[in-house]
Enzyme design. Structure first.
Site, PDB file in Angstrom:
ATOM      1  CG  ASP A  63      -1.861   1.154   1.284  1.00 43.01           C
ATOM      2  OD1 ASP A  63      -3.017   0.965   0.875  1.00 43.01           O
ATOM      3  OD2 ASP A  63      -1.453   2.260   1.709  1.00 43.01           O
ATOM      4  CE1 TYR A 122       0.830   7.556   2.283  1.00 50.69           C
ATOM      5  CE2 TYR A 122       1.344   5.282   1.773  1.00 50.69           C
ATOM      6  CZ  TYR A 122       0.520   6.208   2.358  1.00 50.69           C
ATOM      7  OH  TYR A 122      -0.608   5.776   3.018  1.00 50.69           O
ATOM      8  CE  LYS A 156      -3.620   4.793   0.468  1.00 55.57           C
ATOM      9  NZ  LYS A 156      -2.214   4.548   0.836  1.00 55.57           N
ATOM     10  CG  HIS A 176      -4.043   9.896   0.048  1.00 53.42           C
ATOM     11  ND1 HIS A 176      -2.704   9.816  -0.184  1.00 53.42           N
ATOM     12  CD2 HIS A 176      -4.212   9.551   1.347  1.00 53.42           C
ATOM     13  CE1 HIS A 176      -2.080   9.434   0.930  1.00 53.42           C
ATOM     14  NE2 HIS A 176      -2.977   9.270   1.864  1.00 53.42           N
ATOM     15  CG  LEU A 189      -1.070  -3.199  14.879  1.00 53.99           C
ATOM     16  CD1 LEU A 189       0.394  -3.484  14.590  1.00 53.99           C
ATOM     17  CD2 LEU A 189      -1.716  -4.397  15.576  1.00 53.99           C
ATOM     18  CE  LYS A 237       5.443   2.482   8.139  1.00 56.17           C
ATOM     19  NZ  LYS A 237       5.505   3.824   8.701  1.00 56.17           N
ATOM     20  CB  SER A 238       6.168  -3.585  11.943  1.00 54.86           C
ATOM     21  OG  SER A 238       7.251  -3.884  12.792  1.00 54.86           O
ATOM     22  NE  ARG A 262       7.311  -4.803  16.788  1.00 57.64           N
ATOM     23  CZ  ARG A 262       8.340  -4.651  17.637  1.00 57.64           C
ATOM     24  NH1 ARG A 262       8.570  -5.545  18.564  1.00 57.64           N
ATOM     25  NH2 ARG A 262       9.116  -3.593  17.544  1.00 57.64           N
ATOM     26  CG  ASN A 279       2.442  -7.410  12.444  1.00 54.29           C
ATOM     27  OD1 ASN A 279       2.312  -7.946  13.545  1.00 54.29           O
ATOM     28  ND2 ASN A 279       2.880  -6.172  12.305  1.00 54.29           N
TER      29      ASN A 279
END
Ligand code: A2P
Length: 283
Positions: free
Chosen positions: A44, A49, A74, A107, A186, A228-229, A234, A238
């Site tokens: 994504d 970004y 987006k 977006h 999260l 997100k990590s 993780r 996830n």
């Protein structure tokens, strides 16, 4: 990786890897390459970004067939309105250089949303975009804008976590078979969520970490999640949420954690102008 069906017939992997705030300096290329290696098949990104090029390069270099990887990007508000949106879509396609984009979202819900949507609808007909959707639409903004659209969005990507379960929005979207994509699934790492006693006890029961319990709850409840990590263990963990199932009673108790409040209110006056000022993606 499990997939679910969107209202246009396409399917989407239920867990995605988000690349917000990862720079286009080799870091995005590495993060996406690593995510694909551990089994993510859904990435994504967004024009705003600033890292679509590296997402595309990582996908192309991965050796994984293009059809197996689901890419979301987006359109930024600077490119809203029908004509600018057509250019914005082509800019994303060219930066990603992955043939097509699996899902393309508006977006943010400000300015000429309906004009931009029309450009997305046309690009979908042309095969440039496979599915199209929106983001950050509260029930009020959804009702305001979607009534101006000729076709129904496939998704609405919004903030959603066990403390902010978006129940009102979900009633409206469920009726139109529109899926929610949860960003900050999260709670953006909020300690009071990750340390919640119910979540902690379920983590012990299933021998998982709190994040995995939260993500399992959300996916089992019908959401698409974008955790997100930056931590490799993780990141891998996830997506390791498909080997156990919460009971109906546990699902109900998790639903009971909802406070109805999140951190971002898209209806804040001046939000569109503020975002436009903050993220300039071209001159
Ligand atoms: P880290 O990068 O050190 O893993 P959200 O996806 O809601 O924005 O939350 C992201 C935050 O949650 C990050 O601070 C991330 O830290 C943390 N996080 C990600 N995965 C887990 C997990 N499985 N358990 C606990 N914290 C996690």
């Amino acid at each position: 990786m499990e997939r679910i069906k969107l209202n246009d017939g396409n399917t989407i992997p239920v867990v995605g890897f988000g690349v917000f705030l990862i720079p286009n300096d080799g870091s995005t290329y590495k993060a996406v390459s690593d995510a694909l290696k551990v089994g993510y098949r859904h990435i994504d990104t967004a024009a705003a970004y600033f890292n679509e090029e590296e997402v595309g390069k990582a996908v192309r270099d991965s050796g994984i067939p293009r059809e197996e990887i689901f890419i979301t990007s987006k359109l930024w508000i600077q490119d809203y309105g029908y004509e600018p949106a057509k250019k914005g879509i082509d800019a994303s396609l060219s930066k990603l250089d992955t043939g097509w984009i699996d899902l393309y979202l508006l977006h943010q819900p400000y300015f000429d949303v309906a004009g931009a949507w029309k450009a997305l609808e046309e690009a979908k007909k042309e095969g440039k975009l496979k599915s199209i959707g929106v983001s950050n639409m509260t029930p009020r903004l959804w009702n305001k804008y979607v009534s101006q659209f000729a076709t129904m969005p496939a998704v609405n990507q919004v903030e959603c976590n066990p403390f902010f379960q978006q129940r009102e929005l979900r009633k409206i979207l469920d009726a139109a078979d529109v899926k929610i994509e949860a960003y900050f699934p999260l709670g953006h790492g909020a300690k009071n969520l990750l340390d919640n006693p119910l979540i902690d006890s379920l983590a012990k029961k299933y021998n998982k970490n709190s994040g995995q319990i939260i993500l399992r709850f959300e996916v089992q409840d019908g959401l698409i999640v974008l955790p997100k990590s930056t931590n490799p263990a993780r990141i891998a963990g996830n997506i390791d949420i498909f080997d156990f199932e919460l009971t109906q009673d546990e699902m109900e108790r998790m639903r009971g954690l909802d406070t109805g409040k999140g951190t971002h209110d898209p209806e804040t006056p001046g939000m569109g102008e503020m975002l436009l000022e903050k993220f300039k993606i071209h001159d």
